[in-house]
Design a protein around this motif. Structure first.
Motif, PDB file in Angstrom:
ATOM      1  N   HIS A  51     -66.726  54.861  22.933  1.00 47.12           N
ATOM      2  CA  HIS A  51     -65.742  55.720  23.610  1.00 47.12           C
ATOM      3  C   HIS A  51     -65.207  55.122  24.907  1.00 47.12           C
ATOM      4  N   GLY A  52     -65.221  53.794  25.010  1.00 52.64           N
ATOM      5  CA  GLY A  52     -64.666  53.149  26.197  1.00 52.64           C
ATOM      6  C   GLY A  52     -65.506  53.290  27.448  1.00 52.64           C
ATOM      7  N   LEU A  53     -66.752  53.701  27.320  1.00 53.90           N
ATOM      8  CA  LEU A  53     -67.619  53.852  28.485  1.00 53.90           C
ATOM      9  C   LEU A  53     -68.045  52.490  29.022  1.00 53.90           C
ATOM     10  N   ASP A  54     -68.247  52.422  30.336  1.00 56.07           N
ATOM     11  CA  ASP A  54     -68.790  51.225  30.970  1.00 56.07           C
ATOM     12  C   ASP A  54     -70.291  51.389  31.122  1.00 56.07           C
ATOM     13  N   ARG A 102     -76.014  56.506  16.124  1.00 53.22           N
ATOM     14  CA  ARG A 102     -74.578  56.585  15.829  1.00 53.22           C
ATOM     15  C   ARG A 102     -74.139  58.037  15.666  1.00 53.22           C
ATOM     16  N   GLU A 103     -74.986  58.872  15.088  1.00 53.28           N
ATOM     17  CA  GLU A 103     -74.645  60.293  14.929  1.00 53.28           C
ATOM     18  C   GLU A 103     -74.531  60.976  16.288  1.00 53.28           C
ATOM     19  N   MET A 104     -75.452  60.666  17.197  1.00 49.47           N
ATOM     20  CA  MET A 104     -75.384  61.246  18.537  1.00 49.47           C
ATOM     21  C   MET A 104     -74.110  60.810  19.251  1.00 49.47           C
ATOM     22  N   GLU A 105     -73.760  59.541  19.141  1.00 45.18           N
ATOM     23  CA  GLU A 105     -72.556  59.041  19.801  1.00 45.18           C
ATOM     24  C   GLU A 105     -71.293  59.669  19.221  1.00 45.18           C
ATOM     25  N   ALA A 106     -71.285  59.872  17.890  1.00 46.76           N
ATOM     26  CA  ALA A 106     -70.096  60.412  17.234  1.00 46.76           C
ATOM     27  C   ALA A 106     -69.953  61.915  17.437  1.00 46.76           C
ATOM     28  N   ASN A 107     -71.063  62.628  17.509  1.00 43.26           N
ATOM     29  CA  ASN A 107     -70.997  64.088  17.543  1.00 43.26           C
ATOM     30  C   ASN A 107     -71.281  64.713  18.906  1.00 43.26           C
ATOM     31  N   VAL A 108     -72.010  64.005  19.763  1.00 42.67           N
ATOM     32  CA  VAL A 108     -72.390  64.568  21.067  1.00 42.67           C
ATOM     33  C   VAL A 108     -71.692  63.830  22.203  1.00 42.67           C
ATOM     34  N   TRP A 109     -71.809  62.511  22.219  1.00 44.00           N
ATOM     35  CA  TRP A 109     -71.180  61.745  23.295  1.00 44.00           C
ATOM     36  C   TRP A 109     -69.665  61.929  23.299  1.00 44.00           C
ATOM     37  N   SER A 110     -69.078  62.176  22.130  1.00 46.82           N
ATOM     38  CA  SER A 110     -67.622  62.321  22.034  1.00 46.82           C
ATOM     39  C   SER A 110     -67.112  63.624  22.641  1.00 46.82           C
ATOM     40  N   ASP A 111     -67.999  64.571  22.913  1.00 44.99           N
ATOM     41  CA  ASP A 111     -67.597  65.821  23.538  1.00 44.99           C
ATOM     42  C   ASP A 111     -67.014  65.512  24.929  1.00 44.99           C
ATOM     43  N   PRO A 112     -65.805  65.992  25.239  1.00 46.61           N
ATOM     44  CA  PRO A 112     -65.171  65.664  26.536  1.00 46.61           C
ATOM     45  C   PRO A 112     -66.044  65.999  27.735  1.00 46.61           C
ATOM     46  N   VAL A 160     -69.353  65.905  27.859  1.00 46.32           N
ATOM     47  CA  VAL A 160     -70.393  64.878  27.954  1.00 46.32           C
ATOM     48  C   VAL A 160     -69.804  63.573  28.475  1.00 46.32           C
ATOM     49  N   LEU A 161     -68.648  63.193  27.929  1.00 46.71           N
ATOM     50  CA  LEU A 161     -68.003  61.953  28.355  1.00 46.71           C
ATOM     51  C   LEU A 161     -67.696  61.963  29.856  1.00 46.71           C
ATOM     52  N   GLU A 162     -67.204  63.092  30.343  1.00 43.53           N
ATOM     53  CA  GLU A 162     -66.857  63.200  31.762  1.00 43.53           C
ATOM     54  C   GLU A 162     -68.083  62.993  32.635  1.00 43.53           C
ATOM     55  N   ARG A 163     -69.205  63.562  32.255  1.00 45.81           N
ATOM     56  CA  ARG A 163     -70.430  63.426  33.045  1.00 45.81           C
ATOM     57  C   ARG A 163     -70.972  61.993  32.987  1.00 45.81           C
ATOM     58  N   LEU A 164     -71.000  61.421  31.787  1.00 47.22           N
ATOM     59  CA  LEU A 164     -71.520  60.066  31.657  1.00 47.22           C
ATOM     60  C   LEU A 164     -70.665  59.055  32.417  1.00 47.22           C
ATOM     61  N   LYS A 165     -69.359  59.245  32.383  1.00 44.21           N
ATOM     62  CA  LYS A 165     -68.450  58.295  33.015  1.00 44.21           C
ATOM     63  C   LYS A 165     -68.505  58.372  34.540  1.00 44.21           C
ATOM     64  N   ASN A 166     -68.601  59.568  35.084  1.00 43.87           N
ATOM     65  CA  ASN A 166     -68.432  59.743  36.524  1.00 43.87           C
ATOM     66  C   ASN A 166     -69.719  59.971  37.305  1.00 43.87           C
ATOM     67  N   GLU A 167     -70.777  60.468  36.657  1.00 43.02           N
ATOM     68  CA  GLU A 167     -71.958  60.881  37.410  1.00 43.02           C
ATOM     69  C   GLU A 167     -73.155  59.948  37.260  1.00 43.02           C
ATOM     70  N   ASP A 220     -76.800  70.424  29.218  1.00 41.43           N
ATOM     71  CA  ASP A 220     -77.857  71.028  30.044  1.00 41.43           C
ATOM     72  C   ASP A 220     -78.843  69.959  30.517  1.00 41.43           C
ATOM     73  N   PHE A 221     -79.192  69.029  29.639  1.00 33.36           N
ATOM     74  CA  PHE A 221     -80.088  67.914  29.974  1.00 33.36           C
ATOM     75  C   PHE A 221     -79.493  67.072  31.108  1.00 33.36           C
ATOM     76  N   LEU A 222     -78.207  66.718  31.006  1.00 31.96           N
ATOM     77  CA  LEU A 222     -77.549  65.913  32.041  1.00 31.96           C
ATOM     78  C   LEU A 222     -77.429  66.677  33.360  1.00 31.96           C
ATOM     79  N   ASP A 223     -77.088  67.970  33.278  1.00 34.68           N
ATOM     80  CA  ASP A 223     -76.913  68.770  34.497  1.00 34.68           C
ATOM     81  C   ASP A 223     -78.229  68.966  35.234  1.00 34.68           C
ATOM     82  N   ARG A 224     -79.304  69.204  34.491  1.00 25.41           N
ATOM     83  CA  ARG A 224     -80.605  69.367  35.138  1.00 25.41           C
ATOM     84  C   ARG A 224     -81.022  68.083  35.847  1.00 25.41           C
ATOM     85  N   GLY A 225     -80.737  66.936  35.195  1.00 27.67           N
ATOM     86  CA  GLY A 225     -81.056  65.663  35.826  1.00 27.67           C
ATOM     87  C   GLY A 225     -80.248  65.440  37.095  1.00 27.67           C
TER      88      GLY A 225
END
Length: 670
Positions: free
Chosen positions: A526-529, A561-571, A573-580, A657-662
């Motif tokens: 998903h273009g993540l760094d 691959r299933e997690m990346e396609a179905n969970v990481w692709s959620d906008p 999730v992507l916003e949190r992973l990219k910026n936080e 929820d996992f990302l926010d708690r962290g």
């Protein structure tokens, strides 16, 4: 898989997997000796709901089970690796392929012959990968040792996670038969190739010649038909025997070498190009005249022997047109299977022999055949274009394997686009070779073929700008070799906006945030760094004062691959992973060799880890006590755990929820 099993398995793993090492496959080793004849026996006991992959899997799938030997100078292999029970087959939605696997138990037996009466020790290791409904473990190695002609213990095996071995891999049994579905598809493909071969200038005109031979043989109608039937059977037998010889002589190891080594693949590419030039009329390829004449002389003897040599003469004379088609079938089957070349050649021969046999049995049908003419040459030229396009696949394999960089994805696509545009113009009569007849008008079949050809070209064009072209992805170089990827350029432009107030890539503008190591062959979705080296990623996180998101993953990890396609692709999730977070993806199955300065000695098994995958598989085990993937860990920039790690869970809300708690825990500590 059934939903109740998924739920139960997930609950069990959720409550029991943290803080323990999963070892669902236990290996034991045994042997039987009768003089210099020895059986090496490898037994796997597999826990309920887990499965062990077969010794042969298609490319692009998980890691297959393989048995690897350190030294074979003092013994010789006798036959192929035997497997019981027969593995099960199931279509995997993630890999989009049929995978074979064992459940509950598996036994592998290899017969060998000892070359000496002195004590012989056979050392090596079994490499395997196993999964259940929710979790895939990284490839694991288990050492074995057999001793013969000695009074000591004869078989020793030790089941450890990621055992390091300095042995050289000399044998990988790739399975022998393949799935029934795959064989039927290959048979159908070969059947179509046989029918296509009939419509070539070397073959089609021989149908009336053959029929005339049987009609004027001076025999009774019954005998003529018996000989005609035997003639058709002989054609099938000749081609099938060729396929059988390929299977027996080459065997799985040689076939694997043929399909991967640069030398045969480059040679196949040259052969395809030469045949394409011949089809275009540049020159004629023929077998030596003495070979054809000698076979032709035997035809005069008559009887069933004469029918056989009539069939052999047909095979030899038609070689210049059927050679590349037959070669394509044999090369396509060169993946280690024994049945595949036999099935392929039988399918080709069945279609090839059918019209000759039927017209010899029923000569009156000849009146309905179209006359030979320029249309036969047109078929030959079209086959030349196809030969040229398909030949590039072999050069591409060599190019990828040895990183020559001469046939990147856009170069490959550009060549295909030009080839099929020229083919379309030829079908419309706008391109003509020296031996072609004038096309006064375009027939409906030629028009339809031209439409299909140009439609295919239109489909190819977006691939020049980075479109995945999933329908033909198996024939194309990987997306990572594409230099001009419009999607990637757009992502890079978005990053540059950061210079005027937008978002800057997390490693840009900071001296401590270096360019990621291994980024030339490892990538995030998903273009993540992100980083692929733990120390490098932690240094960047400390410099930016951000928490760390560690992704323990693998190339062969289905659930990753299933997690990346179905969970990481959620906008969200992507916003949190990219910026936080600073993302560190650690591939536990990557085979890249590390420089000696980066080798690590495991505190778990005491072995030296020399590859990227082994280093981080050991890191996951020693630091977190887990060896399953996917496995997600949130750390502060000092390397301390923020919240409990998370495994496979396809619910995006739970992951958020996992990302926010962290993140909340990280803010409290700062």
């Amino acid at each position: 898989m059934k939903q109740p099993i998924l739920i139960i398995t997930f609950l069990i793993i959720s409550f029991t997997s943290f803080g323990q090492i999963l070892e669902p496959v236990k290996w034991s080793f045994d042997s039987k000796q009768d003089g210099d004849q020895v059986q090496l026996i490898f037994k796997a006991t597999i826990e309920e709901s887990w499965h062990l992959y077969d010794t042969y899997l298609p490319e692009g799938g998980p890691v297959a089970t393989s048995i690897n030997y350190e030294d074979t100078t003092r013994f010789a292999f006798v036959g192929d690796l035997q497997k019981t029970p027969e593995p099960s087959e199931e279509f995997d939605e993630t890999f989009q392929m049929v995978l074979r696997y064992f459940s509950h138990q598996a036994e592998f037996v290899q017969n060998v012959k000892l070359k000496t009466d002195e004590p012989v020790t056979i050392n090596g290791y079994v490499e395997f990968m196993c999964c259940d409904d929710e979790t895939c473990l990284p490839p694991t190695e288990v050492d074995f040792s057999f001793t013969f002609n000695d009074s000591k213990e004869q078989a020793v095996g030790e089941s450890k996670i990621n055992v390091e071995s300095n042995t050289t891999k000399i044998l990988t049994d790739k399975g022998k038969e393949g799935s029934t579905e795959t064989l039927w598809l290959f048979f159908f493909f070969s059947l179509l190739a046989g029918f296509a071969a009939i419509l070539t200038p070397c073959v089609f005109p021989m149908i009336p010649m053959t029929v005339s031979f049987f009609m004027h043989s001076g025999k009774s109608k019954l005998k003529s038909r018996l000989h005609a039937a035997f003639y058709g059977f002989s054609i099938i037998a000749i081609y099938t025997i060729v396929g059988t010889l390929v299977a027996v002589v080459f065997g799985p190891d040689a076939a694997n070498w043929l399909s991967t080594h640069w030398l045969p693949n480059t040679l196949f590419f040259i052969i395809f190009v030469v045949f394409a030039f011949s089809f275009f009329g540049m020159f004629e390829i023929t077998l030596p005249s003495w070979l054809v004449n000698r076979s032709d002389k035997q035809v005069d003897k008559g009887g069933f022997l004469g029918s056989f040599f009539m069939a052999l003469t047909l095979v030899l004379v038609s070689f210049s047109c059927t050679g590349p088609i037959v070669g394509a079938i044999l090369v396509e089957s060169a993946g280690g299977a024994v049945l595949k070349p036999i099935v392929g050649m039988f399918g080709f021969a069945l279609a090839f022999a059918l019209p000759f046999t039927l017209f010899a049995l029923f000569p009156g049908w000849l009146n309905n055949l179209p006359k030979s003419g320029g249309w036969l040459n047109s078929v030959k030229v079209v086959l030349g274009f196809l030969e040229l396009a398909l030949g590039l696949k072999f050069l591409s394999i060599a190019d990828q394997t040895y990183h020559w960089g001469i046939l990147d994805r856009e170069v490959y696509l550009a060549l295909w686009i030009v080839i099929f545009i020229l083919m379309g113009f030829y079908l419309l009569g706008k391109l003509k070779f020296s031996h072609d007849s004038d096309v006064k008008f375009v027939s409906v079949p030629r028009l339809m073929m031209a439409i299909i050809t140009f439609s295919f070209v239109v489909y190819l064009i977006p691939g020049m700008f980075g479109a995945p072209l999933k329908a033909i992805s198996g024939y194309l170089p990987p997306q990572t070799t594409h230099d001009f990827d419009l999607h990637k350029i757009i992502r890079d432009e978005v990053k540059l906006v950061g210079a005027t107030g937008g978002t800057i890539g997390f490693h840009e503008g900071n001296e401590q945030c270096e360019d990621p190591k291994f980024a030339e062959f490892l990538h995030l979705p998903h273009g993540l760094d992100g980083y692929f080296d733990y120390e490098q990623g932690m240094a960047c996180a400390k410099a930016l004062n951000k928490p760390v998101f560690i992704d323990f993953t693998g190339h062969g990890c289905v659930n990753c691959r299933e997690m990346e396609a179905n969970v990481w692709s959620d906008p969200r999730v992507l916003e949190r992973l990219k910026n936080e977070f600073v993302i560190i993806a650690l591939y536990v199955d990557d085979k890249s060799k590390l420089p000696e300065s980066e080798w690590v000695t495991s505190t778990y098994d005491g072995k030296v880890k020399k590859t990227l995958g082994k280093k981080y598989a050991d890191f996951q085990i020693t630091r977190f006590g887990v060896n399953a993937q996917p496995y997600y860990v949130l750390l502060d920039n000092n390397g301390d755990l923020l919240v409990d790690p998370k495994a496979y869970d396809l619910n995006p809300d739970n992951f958020i929820d996992f990302l926010d708690r962290g993140m909340n825990e990280f803010k409290e500590r700062n």
